[in-house]
Design a protein around this motif. Structure first.
Motif, PDB file in Angstrom:
ATOM      1  N   VAL A 127       0.859  -1.184   0.000  1.00  0.00           N
ATOM      2  CA  VAL A 127       0.000   0.000   0.000  1.00  0.00           C
ATOM      3  C   VAL A 127       0.892   1.230   0.000  1.00  0.00           C
ATOM      4  CG1 VAL A 127      -1.659   1.349   1.326  1.00  0.00           C
ATOM      5  CG2 VAL A 127      -1.904  -1.139   1.188  1.00  0.00           C
ATOM      6  N   ASN A 128       0.739   2.059  -1.021  1.00  0.00           N
ATOM      7  CA  ASN A 128       1.485   3.307  -1.096  1.00  0.00           C
ATOM      8  C   ASN A 128       0.610   4.473  -0.641  1.00  0.00           C
ATOM      9  OD1 ASN A 128       1.749   5.836  -3.291  1.00  0.00           O
ATOM     10  ND2 ASN A 128       3.636   5.290  -2.227  1.00  0.00           N
ATOM     11  N   SER A 129       1.113   5.232   0.326  1.00  0.00           N
ATOM     12  CA  SER A 129       0.466   6.482   0.743  1.00  0.00           C
ATOM     13  C   SER A 129       1.279   7.632   0.162  1.00  0.00           C
ATOM     14  CB  SER A 129       0.412   6.582   2.268  1.00  0.00           C
ATOM     15  OG  SER A 129      -0.341   5.517   2.811  1.00  0.00           O
ATOM     16  N   SER A 130       0.715   8.367  -0.760  1.00  0.00           N
ATOM     17  CA  SER A 130       1.452   9.409  -1.477  1.00  0.00           C
ATOM     18  C   SER A 130       1.824  10.562  -0.550  1.00  0.00           C
ATOM     19  CB  SER A 130       0.618   9.934  -2.643  1.00  0.00           C
ATOM     20  OG  SER A 130      -0.500  10.651  -2.152  1.00  0.00           O
ATOM     21  N   THR A 131       2.807  11.334  -0.961  1.00  0.00           N
ATOM     22  CA  THR A 131       3.227  12.487  -0.166  1.00  0.00           C
ATOM     23  C   THR A 131       2.088  13.495  -0.033  1.00  0.00           C
ATOM     24  OG1 THR A 131       4.175  13.458  -2.179  1.00  0.00           O
ATOM     25  CG2 THR A 131       5.676  12.267  -0.717  1.00  0.00           C
ATOM     26  N   ILE A 189       5.042   6.812   1.675  1.00  0.00           N
ATOM     27  CA  ILE A 189       5.254   5.627   2.505  1.00  0.00           C
ATOM     28  C   ILE A 189       4.701   4.397   1.804  1.00  0.00           C
ATOM     29  CG2 ILE A 189       4.642   4.454   4.669  1.00  0.00           C
ATOM     30  CD1 ILE A 189       4.609   7.152   6.035  1.00  0.00           C
ATOM     31  N   ASN A 190       5.545   3.384   1.681  1.00  0.00           N
ATOM     32  CA  ASN A 190       5.119   2.080   1.166  1.00  0.00           C
ATOM     33  C   ASN A 190       5.048   1.103   2.328  1.00  0.00           C
ATOM     34  OD1 ASN A 190       4.962   2.708  -1.635  1.00  0.00           O
ATOM     35  ND2 ASN A 190       7.182   2.597  -1.777  1.00  0.00           N
ATOM     36  N   THR A 191       3.907   0.515   2.549  1.00  0.00           N
ATOM     37  CA  THR A 191       3.737  -0.465   3.618  1.00  0.00           C
ATOM     38  C   THR A 191       3.483  -1.831   3.002  1.00  0.00           C
ATOM     39  OG1 THR A 191       2.787   1.223   5.068  1.00  0.00           O
ATOM     40  CG2 THR A 191       2.462  -1.078   5.699  1.00  0.00           C
ATOM     41  N   THR A 192       4.333  -2.797   3.359  1.00  0.00           N
ATOM     42  CA  THR A 192       4.237  -4.141   2.802  1.00  0.00           C
ATOM     43  C   THR A 192       3.564  -5.076   3.791  1.00  0.00           C
ATOM     44  OG1 THR A 192       6.247  -3.805   1.498  1.00  0.00           O
ATOM     45  CG2 THR A 192       5.530  -6.079   1.828  1.00  0.00           C
TER      46      THR A 192
END
Length: 199
Positions: A43-47, A76-79
């Motif tokens: 899941v990528n949370s953009s700046t 932030i990339n959350t794996t």
């Protein structure tokens, strides 16, 4: 029959039964074990989304075994590792279990909510989580934008150029965190998933 012969016969029968039982165990042990489903979801949370979050006092913390990483350009990339499930991404059905959790905190109000039992529900095309204290899953994030699917039914991949907050998740989060920050269709970032079907 003498007592000695009777004892020998009984002992022989016991040995035969024991060997037969051991043989059955040995055969069972040589059967190939089933393998669990594997893979990972990112899941990528953009700046842009992170800045909006911060201005509204919202902090999202990935919980073990989720692993976050930060890049000043992409956010932030959350794996989340795949821990089980059965699904076919190419034919849009099934459910994929993910490890880890998500903690949402509103530092302005002091309210928080934690989601465990994360899944990517392929049927609903949504990342879901079960809030602590509840048994009902909430739809949180939906892959949108340009969707790319690859591989086959056993080993498949998904990549979406946009990841949006689900309307149900937005309503739930606003209610629990006492905010009006979250909106259905709000762009969070992007999403990718690699899935290998277990056997």
């Amino acid at each position: 029959m003498s007592r000695t012969r009777a004892r020998l016969a009984a002992t022989g029968t016991a040995v035969v039964l024991a060997v037969t039982g051991m043989s059955g165990v040995a055969v069972a042990d040589t059967d190939p074990a089933s393998t669990p489903s594997t893979g990972s979801a990112v899941v990528n949370s953009s700046t842009t989304f992170l800045k909006d979050q911060a201005l509204n006092g919202i902090v999202v913390i990935p919980l073990p075994s989720a692993t976050p990483s930060y890049d000043s350009t992409t956010g932030i990339n959350t794996t989340f590792q795949v821990t089980g499930g059965s699904a076919d991404l190419l034919n849009f059905y099934g459910d994929i279990e993910l490890g880890g959790g998500l903690l949402f905190v509103n530092v302005f109000t002091g309210k928080s909510v934690t989601f465990n039992q994360l899944h990517f529900n392929v049927n609903a095309w949504s990342l879901t989580g079960v809030p602590v204290g509840s048994t009902d899953a909430v739809k949180l994030l939906d892959p949108r934008g340009r969707i790319q699917l690859g591989g086959n039914s056993a080993n498949s991949t998904l990549a979406s150029s946009d990841l949006q907050l689900d309307a149900a998740g937005a309503t739930y989060l606003d209610s629990k965190l006492k905010t009006d920050f979250f909106k259905g269709g709000q762009s969070v970032g992007s999403f990718s998933l690699k899935f290998t079907q277990g056997s």
